[in-house]
Design a protein around this motif. Structure first.
Motif, PDB file in Angstrom:
ATOM      1  N   TYR A 143       0.857  -1.184   0.000  1.00  0.00           N
ATOM      2  CA  TYR A 143       0.000   0.000   0.000  1.00  0.00           C
ATOM      3  C   TYR A 143       0.894   1.235   0.000  1.00  0.00           C
ATOM      4  O   TYR A 143       1.984   1.221   0.583  1.00  0.00           O
ATOM      5  CB  TYR A 143      -0.860   0.057   1.267  1.00  0.00           C
ATOM      6  CG  TYR A 143      -2.090  -0.814   1.256  1.00  0.00           C
ATOM      7  CD1 TYR A 143      -3.344  -0.253   1.429  1.00  0.00           C
ATOM      8  CD2 TYR A 143      -2.018  -2.190   1.082  1.00  0.00           C
ATOM      9  CE1 TYR A 143      -4.495  -1.028   1.436  1.00  0.00           C
ATOM     10  CE2 TYR A 143      -3.145  -2.977   1.093  1.00  0.00           C
ATOM     11  CZ  TYR A 143      -4.386  -2.389   1.267  1.00  0.00           C
ATOM     12  OH  TYR A 143      -5.519  -3.175   1.272  1.00  0.00           O
ATOM     13  N   GLU A 144       0.420   2.314  -0.627  1.00  0.00           N
ATOM     14  CA  GLU A 144       1.122   3.599  -0.594  1.00  0.00           C
ATOM     15  C   GLU A 144       0.128   4.690  -0.243  1.00  0.00           C
ATOM     16  O   GLU A 144      -1.033   4.630  -0.643  1.00  0.00           O
ATOM     17  CB  GLU A 144       1.777   3.907  -1.944  1.00  0.00           C
ATOM     18  CG  GLU A 144       2.960   3.029  -2.252  1.00  0.00           C
ATOM     19  CD  GLU A 144       3.621   3.369  -3.578  1.00  0.00           C
ATOM     20  OE1 GLU A 144       3.071   4.172  -4.370  1.00  0.00           O
ATOM     21  OE2 GLU A 144       4.706   2.816  -3.826  1.00  0.00           O
ATOM     22  N   GLY A 145       0.618   5.681   0.495  1.00  0.00           N
ATOM     23  CA  GLY A 145      -0.250   6.780   0.883  1.00  0.00           C
ATOM     24  C   GLY A 145       0.515   8.071   1.048  1.00  0.00           C
ATOM     25  O   GLY A 145       1.750   8.078   1.021  1.00  0.00           O
ATOM     26  N   PRO A 146      -0.209   9.165   1.241  1.00  0.00           N
ATOM     27  CA  PRO A 146       0.445  10.464   1.393  1.00  0.00           C
ATOM     28  C   PRO A 146       1.258  10.570   2.687  1.00  0.00           C
ATOM     29  O   PRO A 146       2.233  11.311   2.745  1.00  0.00           O
ATOM     30  CB  PRO A 146      -0.716  11.460   1.391  1.00  0.00           C
ATOM     31  CG  PRO A 146      -1.934  10.661   1.715  1.00  0.00           C
ATOM     32  CD  PRO A 146      -1.660   9.258   1.270  1.00  0.00           C
ATOM     33  N   LYS A 147       0.866   9.822   3.709  1.00  0.00           N
ATOM     34  CA  LYS A 147       1.576   9.880   4.987  1.00  0.00           C
ATOM     35  C   LYS A 147       2.368   8.601   5.256  1.00  0.00           C
ATOM     36  O   LYS A 147       3.545   8.655   5.572  1.00  0.00           O
ATOM     37  CB  LYS A 147       0.580  10.142   6.118  1.00  0.00           C
ATOM     38  CG  LYS A 147       1.225  10.339   7.461  1.00  0.00           C
ATOM     39  CD  LYS A 147       0.235  10.788   8.501  1.00  0.00           C
ATOM     40  CE  LYS A 147       0.961  11.057   9.809  1.00  0.00           C
ATOM     41  NZ  LYS A 147       0.068  11.548  10.829  1.00  0.00           N
ATOM     42  N   TYR A 148       1.703   7.455   5.152  1.00  0.00           N
ATOM     43  CA  TYR A 148       2.314   6.163   5.463  1.00  0.00           C
ATOM     44  C   TYR A 148       2.235   5.244   4.244  1.00  0.00           C
ATOM     45  O   TYR A 148       1.282   5.293   3.483  1.00  0.00           O
ATOM     46  CB  TYR A 148       1.576   5.460   6.594  1.00  0.00           C
ATOM     47  CG  TYR A 148       1.792   6.003   7.989  1.00  0.00           C
ATOM     48  CD1 TYR A 148       2.631   7.068   8.254  1.00  0.00           C
ATOM     49  CD2 TYR A 148       1.133   5.428   9.069  1.00  0.00           C
ATOM     50  CE1 TYR A 148       2.808   7.543   9.541  1.00  0.00           C
ATOM     51  CE2 TYR A 148       1.301   5.889  10.358  1.00  0.00           C
ATOM     52  CZ  TYR A 148       2.135   6.947  10.586  1.00  0.00           C
ATOM     53  OH  TYR A 148       2.305   7.411  11.859  1.00  0.00           O
ATOM     54  N   ASP A 149       3.230   4.369   4.126  1.00  0.00           N
ATOM     55  CA  ASP A 149       3.176   3.233   3.222  1.00  0.00           C
ATOM     56  C   ASP A 149       2.963   2.005   4.093  1.00  0.00           C
ATOM     57  O   ASP A 149       3.103   2.067   5.323  1.00  0.00           O
ATOM     58  CB  ASP A 149       4.468   3.114   2.416  1.00  0.00           C
ATOM     59  CG  ASP A 149       4.618   4.255   1.410  1.00  0.00           C
ATOM     60  OD1 ASP A 149       3.604   4.887   1.058  1.00  0.00           O
ATOM     61  OD2 ASP A 149       5.759   4.503   0.976  1.00  0.00           O
ATOM     62  N   ALA A 150       2.645   0.874   3.489  1.00  0.00           N
ATOM     63  CA  ALA A 150       2.356  -0.299   4.309  1.00  0.00           C
ATOM     64  C   ALA A 150       2.530  -1.592   3.539  1.00  0.00           C
ATOM     65  O   ALA A 150       2.454  -1.632   2.314  1.00  0.00           O
ATOM     66  CB  ALA A 150       0.925  -0.216   4.845  1.00  0.00           C
ATOM     67  N   LEU A 151       2.742  -2.642   4.309  1.00  0.00           N
ATOM     68  CA  LEU A 151       2.653  -4.020   3.849  1.00  0.00           C
ATOM     69  C   LEU A 151       1.506  -4.642   4.643  1.00  0.00           C
ATOM     70  O   LEU A 151       1.452  -4.497   5.876  1.00  0.00           O
ATOM     71  CB  LEU A 151       3.957  -4.772   4.104  1.00  0.00           C
ATOM     72  CG  LEU A 151       5.164  -4.277   3.305  1.00  0.00           C
ATOM     73  CD1 LEU A 151       6.438  -4.957   3.787  1.00  0.00           C
ATOM     74  CD2 LEU A 151       4.947  -4.533   1.813  1.00  0.00           C
ATOM     75  N   VAL A 158      -7.444 -12.452  11.396  1.00  0.00           N
ATOM     76  CA  VAL A 158      -6.497 -11.397  11.762  1.00  0.00           C
ATOM     77  C   VAL A 158      -5.943 -10.702  10.515  1.00  0.00           C
ATOM     78  O   VAL A 158      -5.682 -11.354   9.500  1.00  0.00           O
ATOM     79  CB  VAL A 158      -5.335 -11.931  12.637  1.00  0.00           C
ATOM     80  CG1 VAL A 158      -4.493 -12.941  11.885  1.00  0.00           C
ATOM     81  CG2 VAL A 158      -4.492 -10.788  13.186  1.00  0.00           C
ATOM     82  N   THR A 159      -5.805  -9.396  10.633  1.00  0.00           N
ATOM     83  CA  THR A 159      -5.130  -8.606   9.602  1.00  0.00           C
ATOM     84  C   THR A 159      -3.882  -8.028  10.243  1.00  0.00           C
ATOM     85  O   THR A 159      -3.949  -7.430  11.322  1.00  0.00           O
ATOM     86  CB  THR A 159      -6.034  -7.458   9.102  1.00  0.00           C
ATOM     87  OG1 THR A 159      -7.234  -8.026   8.583  1.00  0.00           O
ATOM     88  CG2 THR A 159      -5.338  -6.636   8.036  1.00  0.00           C
ATOM     89  N   THR A 160      -2.736  -8.217   9.592  1.00  0.00           N
ATOM     90  CA  THR A 160      -1.468  -7.687  10.085  1.00  0.00           C
ATOM     91  C   THR A 160      -0.996  -6.618   9.107  1.00  0.00           C
ATOM     92  O   THR A 160      -0.947  -6.857   7.907  1.00  0.00           O
ATOM     93  CB  THR A 160      -0.411  -8.802  10.206  1.00  0.00           C
ATOM     94  OG1 THR A 160      -0.922  -9.836  11.057  1.00  0.00           O
ATOM     95  CG2 THR A 160       0.888  -8.261  10.783  1.00  0.00           C
ATOM     96  N   VAL A 161      -0.657  -5.455   9.655  1.00  0.00           N
ATOM     97  CA  VAL A 161      -0.198  -4.329   8.844  1.00  0.00           C
ATOM     98  C   VAL A 161       1.133  -3.853   9.410  1.00  0.00           C
ATOM     99  O   VAL A 161       1.258  -3.616  10.607  1.00  0.00           O
ATOM    100  CB  VAL A 161      -1.214  -3.164   8.872  1.00  0.00           C
ATOM    101  CG1 VAL A 161      -0.724  -2.001   8.021  1.00  0.00           C
ATOM    102  CG2 VAL A 161      -2.584  -3.633   8.418  1.00  0.00           C
ATOM    103  N   VAL A 162       2.127  -3.728   8.542  1.00  0.00           N
ATOM    104  CA  VAL A 162       3.405  -3.100   8.904  1.00  0.00           C
ATOM    105  C   VAL A 162       3.402  -1.782   8.148  1.00  0.00           C
ATOM    106  O   VAL A 162       3.375  -1.765   6.919  1.00  0.00           O
ATOM    107  CB  VAL A 162       4.606  -3.986   8.522  1.00  0.00           C
ATOM    108  CG1 VAL A 162       5.912  -3.263   8.818  1.00  0.00           C
ATOM    109  CG2 VAL A 162       4.538  -5.308   9.268  1.00  0.00           C
ATOM    110  N   THR A 163       3.388  -0.681   8.882  1.00  0.00           N
ATOM    111  CA  THR A 163       3.154   0.619   8.268  1.00  0.00           C
ATOM    112  C   THR A 163       4.012   1.704   8.905  1.00  0.00           C
ATOM    113  O   THR A 163       4.568   1.500   9.977  1.00  0.00           O
ATOM    114  CB  THR A 163       1.653   0.988   8.371  1.00  0.00           C
ATOM    115  OG1 THR A 163       1.403   2.168   7.622  1.00  0.00           O
ATOM    116  CG2 THR A 163       1.224   1.191   9.817  1.00  0.00           C
ATOM    117  N   GLY A 164       4.115   2.835   8.245  1.00  0.00           N
ATOM    118  CA  GLY A 164       4.821   3.971   8.809  1.00  0.00           C
ATOM    119  C   GLY A 164       5.444   4.860   7.753  1.00  0.00           C
ATOM    120  O   GLY A 164       5.227   4.673   6.550  1.00  0.00           O
ATOM    121  N   THR A 165       6.256   5.792   8.218  1.00  0.00           N
ATOM    122  CA  THR A 165       6.971   6.710   7.329  1.00  0.00           C
ATOM    123  C   THR A 165       8.266   6.100   6.824  1.00  0.00           C
ATOM    124  O   THR A 165       8.903   6.655   5.929  1.00  0.00           O
ATOM    125  CB  THR A 165       7.299   8.032   8.044  1.00  0.00           C
ATOM    126  OG1 THR A 165       8.139   7.745   9.184  1.00  0.00           O
ATOM    127  CG2 THR A 165       6.043   8.752   8.494  1.00  0.00           C
TER     128      THR A 165
END
Length: 183
Positions: A143-151, A158-165
């Motif tokens: 995933y890509e975003g204006p603030k954070y990207d993520a896997l 369960v949903t697991t998200v690794v995210t951040g700047t």
């Protein structure tokens, strides 16, 4: 002689206000002098690393899914925040935040709630890119975003998200280090 009460009270009111202003100036002067003479180092790292061992054990006992945490990250990855909430709008939620070696934020987020809402919330609106990455033998959506990207990895329950700047390389490193039991 007449009534001198009104003259005395008006003079007294002016003295009180004047005295208060003078007192404030003395206090501010003292604070300024103290600031100049008390050593302080602006180059010190403001990030305060935390230990999350107790919270991890507690979450692993309470959560209705296998709680993930990294194992074997280098010492220059610093844990900065941890939280487990058994009942929230997003279900049972696990959060573990880090600063990577380049002082960028990366977090592990897990929930048994609605995946779409949860992903949107923790990634601050990041969108799927249509690409995926294989990390530790598992497929993760990118995933890509204006603030954070993520896997993002969706599994039953369960949903697991690794995210951040942090850059994608750091997010991948964090995802690769995740384990769901003490190893």
């Amino acid at each position: 002689m007449g009534d001198h009460g009104s003259v005395a009270s008006s003079k007294r009111g002016r003295q009180t206000a004047r005295d208060m202003v003078l007192s404030m100036l003395v206090v501010l002067l003292g604070a300024g002098i103290a600031y100049l003479f008390i050593p302080h180092d602006d180059s010190l790292d403001p990030v305060r690393p935390i230990s999350y061992d107790v919270e991890l054990v507690t979450a692993r006992r309470a959560a209705p899914y296998p709680v993930a945490a990294p194992v074997g990250l280098p010492a220059d990855w610093r844990a900065t925040s941890v939280d487990y909430e058994a009942r929230s709008d997003q279900g049972a939620v696990w959060h573990l935040g880090f600063m990577d070696p380049d002082n960028e934020y990366a977090a592990v987020e897990q929930s048994d709630g609605s995946p779409g809402e949860f992903i949107t919330e923790v990634t601050h609106g990041a969108e799927p890119t249509g690409r995926s990455r294989t990390v530790g033998g598992e497929e993760w959506e990118h995933y890509e975003g204006p603030k954070y990207d993520a896997l993002v990895r969706r599994e039953p329950g369960v949903t697991t998200v690794v995210t951040g700047t942090a850059p994608l390389g750091s997010l991948t490193r964090l995802a690769a280090a995740l384990e769901t039991s003490e190893g």
